[in-house]
Write an enzyme that holds these catalytic residues in place. Structure first.
Site, mmCIF file in Angstrom:
data_model
loop_
_atom_site.group_PDB
_atom_site.id
_atom_site.type_symbol
_atom_site.label_atom_id
_atom_site.label_comp_id
_atom_site.label_asym_id
_atom_site.label_seq_id
_atom_site.Cartn_x
_atom_site.Cartn_y
_atom_site.Cartn_z
ATOM 1 N N ASP A 1 0.709 -1.332 0.026
ATOM 2 C CA ASP A 1 0.291 -0.585 -0.068
ATOM 3 C C ASP A 1 0.608 1.055 0.282
ATOM 4 O OD1 ASP A 1 -2.034 1.506 0.563
ATOM 5 O OD2 ASP A 1 -2.077 1.567 2.688
ATOM 6 N N ASP B 1 -4.384 4.627 2.653
ATOM 7 C CA ASP B 1 -5.252 3.242 2.256
ATOM 8 C C ASP B 1 -6.127 2.477 3.163
ATOM 9 O OD1 ASP B 1 -4.618 2.649 0.624
ATOM 10 O OD2 ASP B 1 -6.389 3.144 -0.474
ATOM 11 N N ASP C 1 -2.039 -1.683 -3.449
ATOM 12 C CA ASP C 1 -2.334 -0.628 -4.779
ATOM 13 C C ASP C 1 -0.846 -0.661 -6.306
ATOM 14 O OD1 ASP C 1 -0.175 1.360 -3.877
ATOM 15 O OD2 ASP C 1 -2.111 2.442 -2.951
ATOM 16 N N ASP D 1 -5.858 -10.120 -15.404
ATOM 17 C CA ASP D 1 -6.311 -10.769 -15.005
ATOM 18 C C ASP D 1 -8.107 -10.675 -16.201
ATOM 19 O OD1 ASP D 1 -8.536 -13.158 -13.445
ATOM 20 O OD2 ASP D 1 -6.732 -12.522 -11.606
ATOM 21 N N ASP E 1 -10.546 -15.771 -16.245
ATOM 22 C CA ASP E 1 -11.380 -16.099 -14.804
ATOM 23 C C ASP E 1 -12.417 -16.658 -15.136
ATOM 24 O OD1 ASP E 1 -11.565 -15.669 -11.567
ATOM 25 O OD2 ASP E 1 -13.494 -15.352 -12.679
ATOM 26 N N GLU F 1 -8.753 -20.010 -15.708
ATOM 27 C CA GLU F 1 -8.493 -21.167 -14.486
ATOM 28 C C GLU F 1 -10.257 -21.993 -15.130
ATOM 29 O OE1 GLU F 1 -10.384 -20.197 -10.117
ATOM 30 O OE2 GLU F 1 -10.907 -19.277 -11.902
ATOM 31 N N HIS G 1 -4.585 -16.823 -4.429
ATOM 32 C CA HIS G 1 -5.695 -15.585 -3.782
ATOM 33 C C HIS G 1 -7.346 -16.720 -3.370
ATOM 34 C CE1 HIS G 1 -7.596 -16.072 -7.954
ATOM 35 N NE2 HIS G 1 -8.781 -14.987 -6.985
ATOM 36 N N ASP G 2 -7.031 -18.039 -3.739
ATOM 37 C CA ASP G 2 -8.153 -18.454 -3.303
ATOM 38 C C ASP G 2 -8.407 -20.150 -2.695
ATOM 39 O OD1 ASP G 2 -10.061 -17.020 -5.349
ATOM 40 O OD2 ASP G 2 -9.772 -18.435 -6.534
HETATM 41 O O1 TEU Z 1 -12.721 -18.632 -8.433
HETATM 42 C C1 TEU Z 1 -13.220 -19.690 -9.005
HETATM 43 C C2 TEU Z 1 -13.341 -20.775 -8.242
HETATM 44 O O2 TEU Z 1 -14.538 -21.295 -8.396
HETATM 45 C C3 TEU Z 1 -13.194 -21.091 -7.122
HETATM 46 O O3 TEU Z 1 -12.040 -21.204 -6.581
HETATM 47 C C4 TEU Z 1 -13.267 -20.058 -5.894
HETATM 48 O O4 TEU Z 1 -12.282 -19.346 -5.623
HETATM 49 C C5 TEU Z 1 -14.887 -20.278 -5.442
HETATM 50 O O5 TEU Z 1 -14.028 -21.096 -3.778
HETATM 51 C C6 TEU Z 1 -15.154 -21.706 -5.160
HETATM 52 O O6 TEU Z 1 -15.920 -22.377 -3.820
HETATM 53 C C7 TEU Z 1 -12.097 -17.466 -9.535
HETATM 54 C C8 TEU Z 1 -11.592 -16.059 -9.203
HETATM 55 O O7 TEU Z 1 -9.993 -17.019 -8.731
HETATM 56 C C9 TEU Z 1 -12.484 -16.181 -7.501
HETATM 57 O O8 TEU Z 1 -11.564 -15.087 -6.434
HETATM 58 C C10 TEU Z 1 -13.109 -15.353 -8.043
HETATM 59 O O9 TEU Z 1 -14.710 -15.529 -6.694
HETATM 60 C C11 TEU Z 1 -14.713 -16.232 -9.310
HETATM 61 O O10 TEU Z 1 -13.748 -17.226 -9.958
HETATM 62 C C12 TEU Z 1 -15.319 -15.377 -8.855
HETATM 63 O O11 TEU Z 1 -14.879 -14.945 -10.398
#
Ligand code: TEU
Length: 585
Positions: free
Chosen positions: A41, A45, A49, A118, A226, A285, A357-358
């Site tokens: 950051d 804030d 960024d 993305d 995505d 993805e 990030h998921d």
């Molecule tokens: O994620 C797609 C997805 O199907 C999963 O990995 C999702 O994170 C979720 O946990 C299902 O349980 C992609 C992105 O990476 C995610 O951050 C977004 O929230 C999602 O698509 C929608 O755009």
């Protein structure tokens, strides 16, 4: 605009040894994912960024990565942290400006780093002008840009059960939202603020292609797409099977790799990528994708995408849903990754990842985030990077960052976690049980701020971070890691270097060994007369690998390992070694 471009064919053909002009550059590349909200950051804030990222490019250059993938920075109501986009060709003021992005891209290019954006085009935000117009009237010229349907026949619109299909959304509740004004419903596979675009409509596809070309003209080097295998739906939209004890039907069979998916991706390639293949990277993805489908998607002759993100190996510790947390079994992980290695050996290409990030942090998930944190983080990096495919490093993975100690539901920010908690508790689950699964699988684990130093907010911000900084940043941080030659950071740096200096790492054939062994992960890579052995002990106890030629192997050159000076017959706790030998062809 961009001053330096990486479109030079000499760069494009790949500078790594062993790569000829016919071998794509990304076979010897490593991608680093930045989640901008949580990286750095610059303005206090509490939210990361673009200028923050630019200020850390030297760090990424030192790590040695080739490609920077940026999670979404576009204007967005931030319902799903930017995966709900309201303007595809702008930058959200939270993250800065287009000028800041140009500066970041130029700075990356000056350091030989490509930038991948993305691309979130399965859905937009409900605040995107396309959807605002679509929603305005059943006669709107953009009505058909989204999936509008009347209530189920014989029901009262707006009542529970009146949804056009029984599909559930990924973020809990039904996948349909009732629109009072028109009495119809729109489809949203994710949040109700993420309406699905209707790719059946050629105008939608043309608008997306045009937007992608706009980004290429601006100097970006590719796209991470995505949930791109969800863009083709079975237009008859049938009900899905309701799993035992479930509240909604599974629409997956009707929107995962649907009837026109290959056509849509081939068209996108022809309209956007064709002519630039040598310099760009495209990665789709694809939740639920099978090896057989992935082979089609990544077959170079079909001109669809370069590689896909599959989800099998990050499902080995999950049951019926991601919240159904199962004990980790190494044999299941090897079975899955080994099958993907074999399936894409002759045609296609793998992407390799533990984290994004998921996903929860891998050292907490498949490693030991306590006593053996450093060593097991190095082991996990070694095993992943030695597979055949393009490795992805998610911010903080190179520091061995761990899952966060979330104390209560108030500590979570992610819409998926917050919605799941509410729904599950409403349905009668014990709050403590729901919290336990959120701690194990919740996406906020990956989203705690990047740990730059030991100062109060880990050097991430001078303000209040949007999600609490992990308390372990006093010891786990980039400043300490860069200063310590034995750190996880320097191990990752060496792994990335090895991909450039040892052609067998990028291009060798893969053979899985000891598939039934519960603690040893072992495989070979072979290119010409060079053979590599990667062997790793996924346990806290010493173990002697049960390999027939282990005595010979352990006396060969050690390319990289995580226990200094080790060559004994036993692997120490969480030890990984990569040996190299020559063989007669
Ligand atoms: O994620 C797609 C997805 O199907 C999963 O990995 C999702 O994170 C979720 O946990 C299902 O349980 C992609 C992105 O990476 C995610 O951050 C977004 O929230 C999602 O698509 C929608 O755009």
């Amino acid at each position: 605009m961009i001053s330096v471009s990486l479109a030079d064919p000499a760069v494009a053909a790949g500078s790594g040894p062993g790569t000829g002009p016919e071998v794509p550059w990304w076979t010897s590349s490593v991608v680093y994912q930045v989640y901008p909200r949580s990286f750095a950051d610059s303005d206090g804030d509490g939210i990361g960024d673009l200028r923050g990222i630019t200020s850390r490019l030297d760090y990424l250059e030192q790590l040695g990565i080739d490609v920077l993938w940026l999670s979404p920075i576009y204007p967005s109501p931030q319902d799903d942290n930017g995966y709900d986009i309201s303007d595809y060709t702008g930058v959200d003021p939270l993250f800065g400006s287009l000028a800041d992005l140009d500066e970041l891209i130029a700075g990356a290019h000056e350091r030989g780093i490509r930038v991948v954006m993305d691309l979130v085009v399965n859905h937009t935000s409900d605040e995107h002008p396309w959807f605002v117009e679509s929603r305005s009237s059943v006669d709107s010229p953009k009505r058909d840009w989204y999936w509008w349907r009347p209530a189920r026949p014989g029901t009262t619109p707006g009542e529970p059960g009146a949804e056009p299909t029984n599909w559930g959304s990924f973020f809990s509740g039904p996948a349909w939202e009732h629109d009072e004004a028109s009495g119809e419903y729109y489809l949203h596979l994710f949040s109700r603020k993420q309406p699905d675009l209707n790719w059946e409509n050629p105008e939608v596809r043309r608008a997306i292609h045009q937007m992608m070309r706009w980004w290429l003209d601006r100097g970006v080097d590719g796209f991470r797409m995505d949930v791109i295998n969800m863009i083709s739906k079975d237009v008859s939209l049938p009900d899905g099977v309701v799993p035992e004890g479930g509240t909604h039907g599974d629409g997956g069979p009707f929107f995962l790799c649907g009837p026109r998916i290959h056509e849509f991706l081939a068209e996108m390639h022809a309209e956007v990528v064709a002519g630039h293949e040598a310099t760009l990277l495209t990665v789709g993805e694809m939740p639920g994708v099978t090896v057989e489908q992935a082979r089609l998607f990544t077959d170079p002759a079909r001109h669809e995408v370069d590689m896909v993100f599959q989800f099998e190996h990050v499902g080995v510790d999950q049951g019926a849903s991601k919240w159904d947390v199962l004990p980790f079994r190494l044999t299941a992980l090897k079975e899955s990754l080994g099958r993907w290695q074999a399936g894409l050996a002759a045609t296609g290409w793998n992407s390799l990842y533990w984290n994004n990030h998921d996903q929860p942090r891998v050292v907490s998930r498949f490693g030991d985030d306590g006593e053996h944190r450093v060593r097991s983080a190095k082991l996990l990096g070694t095993v992943l990077h030695l597979h055949r495919g393009t490795p992805y490093v998610y911010q903080g993975e190179e520091l061995g960052m761990t899952n966060a100690p979330f104390a209560s539901i108030e500590d979570f920010r992610d819409i998926e976690a917050v919605n799941h908690y509410r729904h599950a508790v409403e349905l009668g689950e014990q709050p403590a049980d729901v919290l336990a699964s959120l701690r194990a699988m919740g996406r906020d684990n990956a989203r705690t701020p990047m740990q730059w130093d030991a100062s109060p907010n880990a050097g991430f911000t001078t303000g209040t971070p949007w999600l609490a900084v992990h308390p372990d940043h006093t010891s786990v941080n980039a400043e300490a890691a860069v200063a310590d030659p034995d750190s996880v950071f320097h191990h990752y740096r060496r792994l990335i270097g090895l991909r450039k200096s040892e052609p067998a790492v990028a291009l060798g054939d893969f053979t899985m060994l000891l598939p039934e062994d519960p603690v040893v992960y072992a495989f070979t890579r072979r290119l010409g007369d060079v053979e590599l052995l990667c062997v790793a002990n996924f346990s806290g106890e010493p173990v002697r690998p049960d390999l027939p030629d282990w005595e010979e192997w352990r006396r060969t050159d050690l390319l990289i390992g995580n226990v200094a000076g080790s060559s004994g017959a036993e692997l120490a706790a969480w030890e990984a070694r990569v040996h190299r030998r020559r063989r007669d062809s």
